[in-house]
Design an enzyme around this catalytic site. Structure first.
Site, PDB file in Angstrom:
ATOM      1  N   TYR A  32       0.824  -1.204   0.000  1.00 19.30           N
ATOM      2  CA  TYR A  32       0.000   0.000   0.000  1.00 19.30           C
ATOM      3  C   TYR A  32       0.858   1.252   0.000  1.00 19.30           C
ATOM      4  CZ  TYR A  32       0.924   0.897   4.972  1.00 19.30           C
ATOM      5  OH  TYR A  32       1.536   1.188   6.157  1.00 19.30           O
ATOM      6  N   ARG A  51       8.143   4.133  -4.677  1.00 20.00           N
ATOM      7  CA  ARG A  51       8.200   3.241  -3.507  1.00 20.00           C
ATOM      8  C   ARG A  51       7.180   2.109  -3.657  1.00 20.00           C
ATOM      9  NH1 ARG A  51       7.502   5.734   2.447  1.00 20.00           N
ATOM     10  NH2 ARG A  51       5.340   5.921   1.726  1.00 20.00           N
ATOM     11  N   ARG A  99      -7.182 -21.042  -0.661  1.00 18.22           N
ATOM     12  CA  ARG A  99      -6.404 -20.674   0.513  1.00 18.22           C
ATOM     13  C   ARG A  99      -5.158 -21.547   0.613  1.00 18.22           C
ATOM     14  NH1 ARG A  99      -4.275 -21.414   4.874  1.00 18.22           N
ATOM     15  NH2 ARG A  99      -3.749 -19.647   6.217  1.00 18.22           N
ATOM     16  N   LYS A 146       6.433  -1.628   2.065  1.00 16.48           N
ATOM     17  CA  LYS A 146       5.201  -1.094   2.671  1.00 16.48           C
ATOM     18  C   LYS A 146       4.086  -2.106   2.439  1.00 16.48           C
ATOM     19  CE  LYS A 146       3.158   3.503   3.228  1.00 16.48           C
ATOM     20  NZ  LYS A 146       3.306   3.571   4.678  1.00 16.48           N
ATOM     21  N   GLU A 178      12.873   3.309  13.837  1.00 18.02           N
ATOM     22  CA  GLU A 178      11.825   4.237  13.376  1.00 18.02           C
ATOM     23  C   GLU A 178      10.657   4.116  14.335  1.00 18.02           C
ATOM     24  OE1 GLU A 178      10.204   3.127   9.528  1.00 18.02           O
ATOM     25  OE2 GLU A 178      10.035   1.029  10.093  1.00 18.02           O
ATOM     26  N   LEU A 202      11.252   1.624   6.936  1.00 12.12           N
ATOM     27  CA  LEU A 202      10.594   2.098   5.721  1.00 12.12           C
ATOM     28  C   LEU A 202      11.321   3.357   5.229  1.00 12.12           C
ATOM     29  CD1 LEU A 202       8.002   1.497   3.995  1.00 12.12           C
ATOM     30  CD2 LEU A 202       7.094   3.553   5.070  1.00 12.12           C
TER      31      LEU A 202
HETATM   32  N1  PMP Z   1       7.846   4.208   8.943  1.00 11.80           N
HETATM   33  C1  PMP Z   1       6.680   3.524   9.035  1.00 11.80           C
HETATM   34  C2  PMP Z   1       6.688   2.175   9.670  1.00 11.80           C
HETATM   35  C3  PMP Z   1       5.493   4.086   8.545  1.00 11.80           C
HETATM   36  O1  PMP Z   1       4.338   3.403   8.619  1.00 11.80           O
HETATM   37  C4  PMP Z   1       5.522   5.385   7.971  1.00 11.80           C
HETATM   38  C5  PMP Z   1       4.249   6.030   7.475  1.00 11.80           C
HETATM   39  N2  PMP Z   1       3.877   5.522   6.242  1.00 11.80           N
HETATM   40  C6  PMP Z   1       6.755   6.056   7.888  1.00 11.80           C
HETATM   41  C7  PMP Z   1       7.894   5.434   8.388  1.00 11.80           C
HETATM   42  C8  PMP Z   1       6.857   7.429   7.252  1.00 11.80           C
HETATM   43  O2  PMP Z   1       6.781   7.325   5.856  1.00 11.80           O
HETATM   44  P1  PMP Z   1       6.230   8.526   4.962  1.00 11.80           P
HETATM   45  O3  PMP Z   1       7.050   9.726   5.330  1.00 11.80           O
HETATM   46  O4  PMP Z   1       6.481   8.083   3.584  1.00 11.80           O
HETATM   47  O5  PMP Z   1       4.790   8.724   5.307  1.00 11.80           O
END
Ligand code: PMP
Length: 287
Positions: A32, A51, A99, A146, A178, A202
């Site tokens: 997503y 991305r 499944r 993501k 993060e 991410l």
């Molecule tokens: N890390 C994670 C785990 C996230 O879910 C997000 C939000 N999407 C971010 C970092 C920040 O990414 P972005 O700046 O692209 O929204």
């Protein structure tokens, strides 16, 4: 009425249905994006679509649309929504199949696009800062993708909800990674520090914007691993994401961060971020 896009159709959200055998439902087998839109102009759209491609490649799912097609679909949804500022949620799953963990022989991906109202971060949070807690990161080793299988992030985020905090900041092997749904920056000895992009985090689109703005403002900054000790010594801690923008953390695990107020580098970055956004809304700059 909210109009969504689902597999070739634009329809009312209430009418949108997917079969229960969709692998997104059964396995969380999908990826997503969330793209912020200001005054009906998508922000960093090409970076979000790049991305998305990386996430699709990472789960071995062919991209169902060329970039220009995505752009057209997204712009139609943006135009149809009631609000000028939006978060466009888009999801691609590996579609329906028996499944069975193994991929279906023939894949018809499910494509869903949903507009959500985007409100700017609360003024009080920006003025006073928010509280965060830390937790050990127990997610998998492909956090650079993501993916819709977000259960670890959901459980980690809920820890901070239960503690009445805005975010859970994740640590792995003594290093800052993060947040459960955000990137994290710190200020140490007057230098803005960001952890390097690895498979464990991410690659945030807002993270890139913040580093670009820091460079443009000649703010001292460095991308390097950050230890838990440094996180706890930081004079400023920031969370960034497409929906949170840049948010100061003034309490970590119940301890005051720096002076207990949002710091001077945050104030500068917040102002620069707002100015950057407004330039884009006036269409004077390519986002
Ligand atoms: N890390 C994670 C785990 C996230 O879910 C997000 C939000 N999407 C971010 C970092 C920040 O990414 P972005 O700046 O692209 O929204």
């Amino acid at each position: 009425m909210t109009t969504v896009y689902l597999n070739g159709q634009f329809l009312a959200l209430e009418e949108a249905r997917i079969p229960v055998m969709d692998r997104g439902f059964l396995f969380g087998d999908g990826v997503y994006e969330v793209i912020p839109v200001y005054d009906r102009q998508p922000f960093r759209l090409h970076e979000h679509l790049a991305r998305l491609q990386d996430s699709l490649d990472g789960i071995r799912l062919e991209n169902p649309h060329a970039a220009a097609e995505w752009e057209n679909l997204i712009l139609r949804i943006v135009e149809s929504a009631d609000w000028p500022d939006q978060g466009i949620y888009l999801q691609v799953t590996r579609g329906q199949g028996p499944r069975d963990h193994a991929f279906p022989k023939i894949v018809h991906p499910t494509v869903f696009i949903l507009p959500m109202q985007l409100s700017p971060p609360a003024a009080e949070a920006v003025e006073r800062g928010v509280s965060a807690i830390t937790s050990q990161d127990n997610r998998w080793l492909r956090c650079d993708l993501k993916v819709t299988s977000l259960l670890p992030n959901v459980l980690l985020r809920q820890l901070s909800v239960d503690a009445d905090c805005a975010e859970t900041i994740l640590l792995r092997d003594g290093q800052l990674i993060e947040g459960s749904a955000s990137s994290v920056f710190i200020v140490l000895d007057g230098i803005l520090l960001a952890p390097p992009k690895t498979n464990l985090m991410l690659p945030g689109i807002t993270y890139d914007v913040v580093l670009e703005l820091a460079a443009a403002a000649s703010m001292p900054h460095q991308v390097r691993p950050i230890s838990e000790t440094e996180l706890r010594q930081a004079s400023e801690i920031w969370l960034t994401s497409s929906t949170k923008e840049v948010m100061p953390v003034t309490k970590l695990d119940g301890q005051t961060v720096g002076s207990g107020q949002p710091g001077p580098l945050f104030r500068q970055m917040h102002a620069d971020y707002q100015a950057f956004k407004h330039r884009i809304m006036r269409g004077r700059s390519v986002a």
